[in-house]
Structures are given as structure tokens and as C-alpha cells.
Design an enzyme around this catalytic site. Structure first.
Site, PDB file in Angstrom:
ATOM      1  N   LYS A 133       0.823  -1.214   0.000  1.00  0.00           N
ATOM      2  CA  LYS A 133       0.000   0.000   0.000  1.00  0.00           C
ATOM      3  C   LYS A 133       0.863   1.273   0.000  1.00  0.00           C
ATOM      4  O   LYS A 133       2.084   1.199   0.031  1.00  0.00           O
ATOM      5  CB  LYS A 133      -0.949  -0.019   1.202  1.00  0.00           C
TER       6      LYS A 133
HETATM    7  C1  LIG Z   1      -9.686  -2.267  -1.491  1.00  0.00           C
HETATM    8  C2  LIG Z   1      -9.143  -3.035  -0.314  1.00  0.00           C
HETATM    9  N1  LIG Z   1      -9.881  -3.122   0.799  1.00  0.00           N
HETATM   10  C3  LIG Z   1      -9.438  -3.778   1.887  1.00  0.00           C
HETATM   11  C4  LIG Z   1      -8.209  -4.396   1.896  1.00  0.00           C
HETATM   12  C5  LIG Z   1      -7.804  -5.165   3.104  1.00  0.00           C
HETATM   13  O1  LIG Z   1      -6.616  -4.686   3.649  1.00  0.00           O
HETATM   14  P1  LIG Z   1      -5.632  -5.653   4.478  1.00  0.00           P
HETATM   15  O2  LIG Z   1      -4.903  -6.486   3.481  1.00  0.00           O
HETATM   16  O3  LIG Z   1      -4.746  -4.688   5.190  1.00  0.00           O
HETATM   17  O4  LIG Z   1      -6.482  -6.459   5.394  1.00  0.00           O
HETATM   18  C6  LIG Z   1      -7.407  -4.318   0.770  1.00  0.00           C
HETATM   19  C7  LIG Z   1      -6.074  -4.934   0.779  1.00  0.00           C
HETATM   20  O5  LIG Z   1      -5.696  -5.807   0.130  1.00  0.00           O
HETATM   21  C8  LIG Z   1      -7.875  -3.642  -0.376  1.00  0.00           C
HETATM   22  O6  LIG Z   1      -7.141  -3.580  -1.486  1.00  0.00           O
END
Ligand SMILES: Cc1ncc(COP(=O)(O)O)c(C=O)c1O
Length: 374
Positions: free
Chosen positions: A180
Site C-alpha cells: 500500500k
Molecule cells: C480495497 C481493499 N480493501 C481492503 C483491503 C484489506 O486490507 P488488508 O490487506 O490490510 O487487510 C485491501 C487490501 O488488500 C484492499 O485492497
């Protein structure tokens, strides 16, 4: 293999972690409070509640919104499954509304058509780091008396009509996964300008524990007492990881400007390649390009994906429409539900995009893509 995304970690992050490890607080300490305060400045002054992932942030945000069985959440299918699955985990029904064909962002008209008297949340996604049409979605949410949530896993540091992401929706969620725009290894946060939603979010990420004596319903216990009124989880982001986040936040402008540079460079270098559509950008946003999503025409996406990977370039596809996941298919969601999202998915390919990508790396990506497509 050149990855599609990668963290940028330097000595400062390493030193910050070491300092926390030598200190008194590995978790629930001052580095958490500092990180949340610094995050708030990036999120336009919103209250920020750090949690252990972007998924945890979504779960926490929906819990803070109080959704449960009988409630509906309208969202985009062109997202990571967690945008929808965390609402489903709370017992809500997920209603998928289609995306705009060029940006792959939740289409306000489709969201409006999906409203019912049970809609409690409209959940936008700033896909690829390009803010959704938040003003239009705000009107849609308001017309149903619903909250507007922004899954900003891709878009920390972006702006919509001059307003920073985090300060626009009722609830905004961030992810700090390594690919990210900034990372804490695993991590995330909920941002909200509403003090009550922030209080509910903070409680949910801390098992639901109530520590404020004036709120106790059991009043005959001693100074040790704490009690639970609503269930929560342990989603606390430890000091060790918040320390990384504080350094990364200071570096965010540098990260975003390199991402913008790389996006411009991709546009320049790929503008004359036939069979490729570059990502659309609206005039009223400053994106934070987390992904660089191109579309491969002529039914060649799979061939190009395989060809790029065979050449050591770790392209990715973001995302299979959420309701294709068997867990949703088993619940009765059918293919064909959101034709724009399905058409976009069929062509989508994410090219490598991260601050450490050099011009030479990017030239390699472009050369290979050009060779495969011509
Ligand atoms: C659009 C979106 N929402 C939520 C998430 C969830 O984040 P995390 O991987 O930190 O749980 C991601 C990550 O992959 C994402 O790309």
C-alpha cells in the site's frame, strides 16, 4: 521477479522499531497515540483509530455503524473481498452496484438504484487510489439515511475536490499492508469526524471493553473494574508497528510524488501502444496511484499476464468481481449481476507501481508489454 508492489523501508523505520523494543510499551503505548495523531493530520483532522489490518478497519467501521442482520450495505464488486465480507460477517446483506466502465469506481446512479429502506451503509472504494465520486455518493447515501463509508485502502494521501481522503466519508478505512501507499507491515485504521463513531470504533477494536466509570452498569466493584456492553475484538495495532507508521507518514509525500511520476511516465511511454487502455482520471481529484491498472483489449489479458510473468514481471489482476467468490455464489449471487465490473475485470492488468521502482525497471515493464502486444 519484479513485484507489482513493494514496501520502502529505510534505517529510520528500523531505528524507530528498535527504540520501541527497548522501551516500556510494546503495545497500547505512546507510539500508538502518536501515530493516530499524525494520521489525523493526513486525514483532514478526522479522529483515527488504528487497527491490525485494512480488513480489521472495515470490520470495525461496519461495527461502529451498528450494522447487523436485516441491514443492507451497497458496495462495488470491483474491490478486494474484505470490503463486502466484513459486512456479511456482521450479518448484513451485501448489495452489489455496478461501477463506471472507465474508472471502475462505484457508479452513483447504480448505487442509487440499489437502495432500499434497509440500506444502512453505502461503501465506496477508491479503486487504484483514484477517489470515487464522493459528492454524488454522499447524496445517494443521504437520500437513504445511510452512512457513507470509503474503503480507502488504496488512496491515503489522495484528495477529492480539494478535500483529503479521510475527511469526506462518515467512515474511512485505510490499509497499511506492504504494497500500500504506506505500511506498518500489517495494519489499518478507521478515520471519522464523528466523535461517537470514533468512540464505538475504538471500543470494538479493544474487545468492547468499557473503562469509563460514568458508563458502568455494574457500579459496586473496585478500581480494577471494566465491563463489556457490546462484543468487540482485539484489533489493536501495537507500538512496534505504529512506530514504522509514523516514519512512513513523514515519507508519504515523497512516496506519492514518486507514484505520480511513475504514472505520468507510464502514460507517456504507453500512449501509442495499440490494444491497451490507460487508467481514466477525473479532473477534480488528486489520485494516490496505488495501482496502475491498464486494460488489455482483444481478449488477450490472460496471454499478456502470462507473458509478463514469464519475463519476470510480477503483474497482478485486481480484482475478480467479489460476488464471483464461491462464498457469495453459494449465497445466490449470480454472474452477470454487474456487467461493467465483469467487463473491466476481463481486461484488467496492474503494472508494477511502487516508490522504489526505478526508471530502468519501468522501461523493462514497458518494453516487455510493448513486445507482447505488437
Ligand atoms: C480495497 C481493499 N480493501 C481492503 C483491503 C484489506 O486490507 P488488508 O490487506 O490490510 O487487510 C485491501 C487490501 O488488500 C484492499 O485492497
Amino acid at each position: 521477479m519484479l513485484p507489482y508492489g513493494r514496501q520502502s523501508i529505510g534505517d529510520e523505520e528500523i531505528d524507530a522499531v528498535a527504540a520501541v523494543l527497548r522501551g516500556d510499551w510494546l503495545t497500547t503505548g505512546p507510539a500508538v497515540r502518536a501515530f493516530e495523531a499524525e494520521l489525523s493530520t493526513v486525514a483532514g483532522g478526522a479522529h483515527c483509530v488504528s487497527v491490525t489490518s485494512g480488513t480489521a478497519a472495515l470490520h470495525t467501521a461496519y461495527a461502529a455503524a451498528g450494522i447487523g442482520p436485516g441491514d443492507e450495505v451497497v458496495t462495488s464488486p470491483l474491490t478486494f473481498v474484505a470490503t463486502a465480507s466484513t459486512a456479511a460477517l456482521l450479518g448484513a446483506t451485501v448489495v452489489f452496484a455496478d461501477v463506471e466502465p472507465d474508472t471502475a469506481l462505484l457508479d452513483p446512479a447504480a448505487a442509487k438504484a440499489a437502495l432500499t429502506d434497509r440500506t444502512r451503509v453505502v461503501a465506496a472504494v477508491d479503486y487504484a487510489g483514484h477517489p470515487a465520486d464522493h459528492d454524488a455518493l454522499r447524496s445517494v447515501a443521504d437520500s437513504a439515511g445511510a452512512l457513507l463509508l470509503d474503503d480507502a485502502a488504496h488512496s491515503i494521501g489522495a484528495a477529492y475536490r480539494g478535500a483529503p481522503i479521510g475527511a469526506i466519508a462518515d467512515l474511512t478505512t485505510f490499509s497499511f499492508f506492504p504494497t500500500k501507499n504506506l505500511t506498518t507491515a500489517e495494519g489499518g485504521a478507521v478515520a471519522t469526524r464523528d466523535a461517537e463513531l470514533a468512540r464505538r470504533a475504538a471500543r470494538f477494536r479493544n474487545i468492547g471493553l468499557v473503562r469509563e466509570a460514568d458508563e458502568f452498569r455494574i457500579t459496586d466493584q473496585g478500581g480494577w473494574h471494566q465491563e463489556v456492553h457490546e462484543f468487540g475484538l482485539n484489533y489493536r495495532l501495537p507500538d512496534v508497528l505504529c512506530a514504522i507508521g509514523s516514519v512512513q507518514l513523514r515519507r508519504l509525500p515523497e512516496f506519492l510524488s514518486r507514484r505520480a511520476e511513475l504514472a505520468d511516465r507510464y502514460r507517456r511511454l504507453l500512449s501509442d501502444v495499440d490494444g491497451l487502455v490507460l487508467p481514466a482520471q477525473r479532473d477534480d481529484v488528486t489520485p494516490a496511484w496505488h495501482l496502475f491498472p491498464v486494460r488489455v483489449l482483444g481478449g488477450r489479458r490472460r496471454e499478456i499476464y502470462d507473458g509478463m510473468r514469464a519475463g519476470g514481471i510480477g503483474v497482478q489482476v485486481n480484482y475478480v468481481p467479489v460476488y464471483w467468490h464461491p462464498v457469495f455464489a453459494d449465497a445466490g449471487y449470480r454472474r452477470g449481476l454487474c456487467p461493467n465490473a465483469e467487463a473491466y475485470y476481463a481486461q484488467q492488468l496492474s503494472l508494477p507501481m511502487y516508490p522504489g521502482l526505478t526508471d530502468a525497471d519501468q522501461d523493462r515493464v514497458v518494453d516487455r508489454l510493448r513486445a507482447l502486444l505488437t
